[in-house]
Design an enzyme around this catalytic site. Structure first.
Site, PDB file in Angstrom:
ATOM      1  N   ASP A 101      24.544  44.350   1.632  1.00 33.11           N
ATOM      2  CA  ASP A 101      23.540  45.314   2.076  1.00 33.11           C
ATOM      3  C   ASP A 101      23.990  46.087   3.305  1.00 33.11           C
ATOM      4  OD1 ASP A 101      23.335  43.198   3.943  1.00 33.11           O
ATOM      5  OD2 ASP A 101      21.584  42.369   2.935  1.00 33.11           O
ATOM      6  N   ASN A 143      11.551  34.513   5.040  1.00 36.46           N
ATOM      7  CA  ASN A 143      10.543  34.721   3.988  1.00 36.46           C
ATOM      8  C   ASN A 143      11.125  34.498   2.593  1.00 36.46           C
ATOM      9  OD1 ASN A 143      12.168  36.963   3.711  1.00 36.46           O
ATOM     10  ND2 ASN A 143      10.560  38.477   4.056  1.00 36.46           N
ATOM     11  N   HIS A 173      14.009  35.848   1.511  1.00 41.98           N
ATOM     12  CA  HIS A 173      14.801  36.954   0.971  1.00 41.98           C
ATOM     13  C   HIS A 173      16.286  36.612   0.943  1.00 41.98           C
ATOM     14  CE1 HIS A 173      15.201  38.705   5.263  1.00 41.98           C
ATOM     15  NE2 HIS A 173      16.429  38.575   4.852  1.00 41.98           N
ATOM     16  N   GLU A 231      13.130  41.588  -0.575  1.00 45.30           N
ATOM     17  CA  GLU A 231      11.944  41.000   0.036  1.00 45.30           C
ATOM     18  C   GLU A 231      11.008  40.438  -1.039  1.00 45.30           C
ATOM     19  OE1 GLU A 231      12.086  40.624   3.110  1.00 45.30           O
ATOM     20  OE2 GLU A 231      12.273  42.442   4.309  1.00 45.30           O
TER      21      GLU A 231
END
Length: 242
Positions: free
Chosen positions: A68, A137, A139, A144
């Site tokens: 990313d 979370n 990810h 997400e």
């Protein structure tokens, strides 16, 4: 299939991750590596640099594709992932610059940049090993939690919690990008082998949820349970519930 390795020290954690990558390169010098940024792999990269300098491993025939990149940061920005990779790994080993690939966060058209990166991955062929960290979370990459997840590389809006977690690297939260370009879940799961690494007490609950909980898009890392070859390296703190 999940192969969970619990390590007893920071040194062992980093050596284990680096050893898995180095072993691949020793058996397949032309390996295609999927690489990650963040604090977790820094020690792994330091160990790989050591192994390269002592002559145990070479990256000269290998290629790399990063997960990313932030959207809106020039490549020379201190917090761009391209600069991170150059400073933490690429500048210190013998990998050819033209064989290192990071999504273009500075492109005028991010959606087109995502499609271009998808085409690049298709041309490269199957990634031999994909290195992953894990967000609080759940990810992986910048995928997400959501009602549904995207397969190929795509543009994503970052959750506030993700931005807050990365705010320590920027002068203020206002300067943390709101969007990123990331490999999709489909891209990640296509890798022959996945190496997931997590350390610290703050990752203990989420890694247990990802590996032992239900498979759900609300915890993107849980989809790793569907992959046939996942190696998980944790320290004692992160692995306390496993």
């Amino acid at each position: 299939m999940l192969n969970i390795i619990k390590t007893n020290s920071e040194q062992q954690f980093n050596e284990t991750g680096a050893g898995i990558i180095a072993s691949l390169l020793q058996s397949n010098p032309r390996a295609i590596l999927g690489l990650a940024t963040g604090s977790t792999p820094v020690g792994v990269y330091e160990k790989l640099i050591e192994l390269y300098k002592e002559g145990s491993v070479s990256f000269k025939q290998a290629s790399s594709y990063n997960l990313d990149e932030y959207i809106g940061l020039p490549v020379d920005h201190p917090e761009s992932y391209r600069r991170f990779m150059d400073e933490k790994l690429f500048n210190h080993i013998d990998i050819l610059s033209e064989n290192t690939h990071v999504p273009s966060g500075a492109a005028a058209n991010p959606e087109q940049a995502a499609k271009d990166y998808a085409n690049l991955l298709d041309e490269a062929g199957q990634i031999d090993l994909q290195l992953l960290g894990l967000g609080h979370n759940g990810h992986i990459g910048f995928n997400e939690p959501a009602e549904e997840l995207t397969g190929p590389p795509h543009v994503v809006k970052l959750e506030e919690r993700t931005r807050l977690a990365n705010a320590r690297f920027f002068p203020s939260i206002d300067e943390v990008p709101t969007h990123a370009l990331t490999m999709g879940i489909g891209s990640i799961l296509q890798a022959k082998q996945i190496l997931l690494m997590a350390k610290g007490e703050d990752k203990a609950k989420v890694i247990a949820k990802a590996l032992k909980g239900p498979i759900t898009t609300k915890c993107p890392a849980s989809l790793l349970q569907t992959h046939s070859n996942v190696v998980v390296v944790v320290d004692q703190a992160a692995g306390r519930y496993l």
